[in-house]
Design an enzyme around this catalytic site. Structure first.
Site, PDB file in Angstrom:
ATOM      1  CB  SER A 145     -33.977  -0.038 -14.981  1.00 19.50           C
ATOM      2  OG  SER A 145     -34.191  -1.160 -15.791  1.00 19.50           O
TER       3      SER A 145
ATOM      4  CD  GLN B 256     -37.668  -2.300 -16.160  1.00 21.51           C
ATOM      5  OE1 GLN B 256     -37.996  -1.538 -17.041  1.00 21.51           O
ATOM      6  NE2 GLN B 256     -38.026  -2.112 -14.895  1.00 21.51           N
TER       7      GLN B 256
ATOM      8  CG  ASN C  64     -36.473  -5.619 -20.005  1.00 29.32           C
ATOM      9  OD1 ASN C  64     -37.696  -5.638 -19.854  1.00 29.32           O
ATOM     10  ND2 ASN C  64     -35.785  -4.487 -19.930  1.00 29.32           N
ATOM     11  CG  ASP C  65     -32.804  -3.759 -18.284  1.00 28.87           C
ATOM     12  OD1 ASP C  65     -32.706  -4.511 -19.257  1.00 28.87           O
ATOM     13  OD2 ASP C  65     -32.669  -2.519 -18.355  1.00 28.87           O
TER      14      ASP C  65
ATOM     15  CD  GLU D 104     -31.174   1.433 -22.273  1.00 29.45           C
ATOM     16  OE1 GLU D 104     -32.329   1.877 -22.292  1.00 29.45           O
ATOM     17  OE2 GLU D 104     -30.869   0.283 -22.661  1.00 29.45           O
TER      18      GLU D 104
ATOM     19  CD1 TRP E 291     -31.856  -3.709 -25.107  1.00 33.59           C
ATOM     20  CD2 TRP E 291     -33.958  -4.340 -25.503  1.00 33.59           C
ATOM     21  NE1 TRP E 291     -32.559  -3.557 -23.935  1.00 33.59           N
ATOM     22  CE2 TRP E 291     -33.855  -3.924 -24.153  1.00 33.59           C
ATOM     23  CE3 TRP E 291     -35.197  -4.783 -25.973  1.00 33.59           C
ATOM     24  CZ2 TRP E 291     -34.948  -3.936 -23.285  1.00 33.59           C
ATOM     25  CZ3 TRP E 291     -36.284  -4.796 -25.107  1.00 33.59           C
ATOM     26  CH2 TRP E 291     -36.148  -4.376 -23.778  1.00 33.59           C
TER      27      TRP E 291
ATOM     28  NE  ARG F 223     -33.589   4.392 -20.718  1.00 36.36           N
ATOM     29  CZ  ARG F 223     -33.752   5.063 -21.839  1.00 36.36           C
ATOM     30  NH1 ARG F 223     -34.461   6.175 -21.864  1.00 36.36           N
ATOM     31  NH2 ARG F 223     -33.186   4.636 -22.961  1.00 36.36           N
ATOM     32  CG  ASP F 224     -31.747   2.756 -16.864  1.00 34.32           C
ATOM     33  OD1 ASP F 224     -32.967   2.568 -16.751  1.00 34.32           O
ATOM     34  OD2 ASP F 224     -31.130   2.599 -17.938  1.00 34.32           O
TER      35      ASP F 224
END
Length: 503
Positions: A81, A40, A23-24, A210, A302, A155-156
């Protein structure tokens, strides 16, 4: 489902891992002439889980070499991430003056660490590479940034250099609170809180914020001038359902990001500036080390990402794009996204003044399609449409009988660009796989100009010189090899058509 069964959908010019889940994008960076893409990745199976950092490299951003796993998950830590930076001056002290380190600032998701970390805690950690990303070592004193009280939704991290203050700015989210938190540092290891960014407006109870990116972009036609943007990915809450990415234009004074303008407190997502009006462009981040801003995103949503019908891999990246700001007639700034060069075409076709009749669509000549086919090449199609005509339709990866294909329509009366993938081929077995998507699109200089790039399992559209973008995953039938131009009422005119094919 085997690789042989879905080989027809493996992209040619978009990165996808050989096997399992992706994913990311994380920490894309250019160093020593090589582009590095981290992402990811579940190295075990083609669904979300066991999240580690995958790694790929490229010389041209089109043809990629998959590398060994960069940061594997462990029973105590999943690797969510983050970003990568070249610590050129060895500010961290984790390398040497002769061999400065690459630093990965990533999200640790801790578990099964009684007495050390609460289960589910998310925090920013650091890993170090002294061989240009080939091998990584976790920093001994991780994590380097934790909220107090600890959070399961922090996060991120992303990084931006603030030249005026000579320090790095880190942006990260408190996802459930829909807040971007800003910090500063000069050594990547010790961080000072600056401010929170949470403007009023489009917030829903279920929405997660995000992958926040604070970036300075050049303003087209205004030499030496730039503007600040804050990019935020949201899930759910995208225009088409599921995930999406919007942005704010504003000013950053070294402490606070202030948007120039934003809608009043409204729950109408159409009042916001979206980087993509399609369903499949999420977690958009920028490469470090490039001369001009270049972005890349995860081509997924998603709502249905775990069910897309590819094997043994699942997930791919968008094409990278140049980012800039463009001044509008009212003085406001909007973001432009323009795809990078695809290189030298293997075949070119051009025509002008095409006026298809109702019920008799014009077809891209067989000599072109037969020579290069969608299984062997990527189509880059550029169109100029007369906005004085009726609704026009471009159908790509279509079958001979017209029953299947992805339709791209322009309605001059509504000034709308529409993508309809309801007959694009194999459908994702999920009701959330929406099939009709709309973007506002006005003529510019008397024409409506589209650039449509078709790979084996994607359609990417750039319109109005990059002001409008739409990204769609599709899964065409194996015999869908034609491209047609049509008219709904008989007065449509395509002023020019240029088709180029690439490998």
């Amino acid at each position: 489902m085997s690789l042989q069964e879905t080989r027809q959908w493996r992209p040619l010019l978009h990165y996808a891992p050989a096997r399992n889940w992706m994913n990311d994008p994380n920490g894309p960076i250019l160093i020593d002439g090589v582009y590095h893409l981290f992402y990811q990745h579940n190295p075990v199976e083609p669904v979300m889980g066991y999240i580690s950092w995958g790694h790929a490299t490229s010389r041209d951003l089109l043809h990629w070499q998959e590398e060994p796993i960069a940061l594997p998950s462990t029973p105590q830590e999943q690797i969510y991430s983050g970003t990568v930076i070249y610590d050129r001056d060895n500010r961290s002290g984790l390398g040497t003056a002769e061999n400065p380190p690459l630093l990965a600032l990533y999200t640790s998701v801790f578990r099964d660490m009684p007495g050390e970390q609460e289960d589910g805690t998310q925090a920013v950690s650091v890993a170090v590479s002294l061989d240009r990303g080939a091998h990584w070592t976790r920093y001994a004193y991780n994590p380097v940034l934790t909220l107090d009280p600890v959070s399961r939704n922090f996060r991120d991290p992303a990084l931006c250099w603030y030249e005026e203050g000579k320090y790095w700015v880190l942006t990260a989210v408190e996802a459930e609170q829909q807040v971007v938190k800003l910090f500063r540092s000069t050594d990547f290891l010790h961080w000072e809180f600056l401010s929170d960014f949470r403007p009023p407006g489009y917030h829903t109870q279920e929405m997660l914020w995000e992958v926040p990116v604070l970036a300075r972009l050049p303003i087209e036609g205004e030499a030496g001038r730039s503007g600040w943007v804050m990019i935020v990915s949201v899930n759910p809450g995208g225009l088409t359902g599921g995930s999406g990415t919007f942005y704010y234009v504003g000013d950053f004074d070294g402490t606070v990001f202030t948007p120039e303008e934003h809608p009043a407190a409204t729950d109408d997502p159409w009042q916001y500036r979206w980087m993509d009006y399609g369903p499949d462009n999420y977690a958009i981040v920028c490469f470090a080390g490039t001369a001009t801003p270049v972005s890349i995103g995860w081509m997924g949503n998603w709502n249905y990402a775990n069910q897309t019908p590819t094997a043994p891999w699942r997930g791919q990246m968008t094409l990278p794009a140049h980012l800039s700001l463009a001044r509008q007639g009212d003085g406001s700034l909007l973001m432009k996204q323009k795809p990078l060069s695809l290189g030298a075409p293997i075949e070119v076709f051009a025509a002008s003044e095409i006026r298809p009749e109702v019920g008799t669509p014009w077809r891209l000549p067989d000599s072109v399609a037969d020579c290069t086919d969608f299984a062997d090449a990527v189509l880059d199609l550029q169109l100029a449409i007369d906005p004085a005509g009726d609704v026009v339709v471009l159908t790509v990866v279509a079958t001979e009988d017209g029953r299947f294909g992805t339709e791209i329509l322009y309605d001059p009366a509504r000034q709308e660009l529409v993508v309809d993938r309801s007959r694009s081929g194999v459908a994702v077995p999920n009701a959330a796989f929406t099939t009709r998507h709309v973007a506002p699109l006005s003529p510019q200089d008397g024409s409506v100009c589209l650039r449509v790039i078709v790979d084996r399992s994607s359609v990417e559209i750039f319109a109005a010189d990059g002001l409008v973008r739409m990204t769609e995953v599709v899964f065409p039938l194996s015999h869908a090899t034609t491209v047609t131009l049509g008219s709904y009422a008989g007065s449509a005119c395509f002023r020019s058509v240029k088709a180029r094919w690439f490998r």
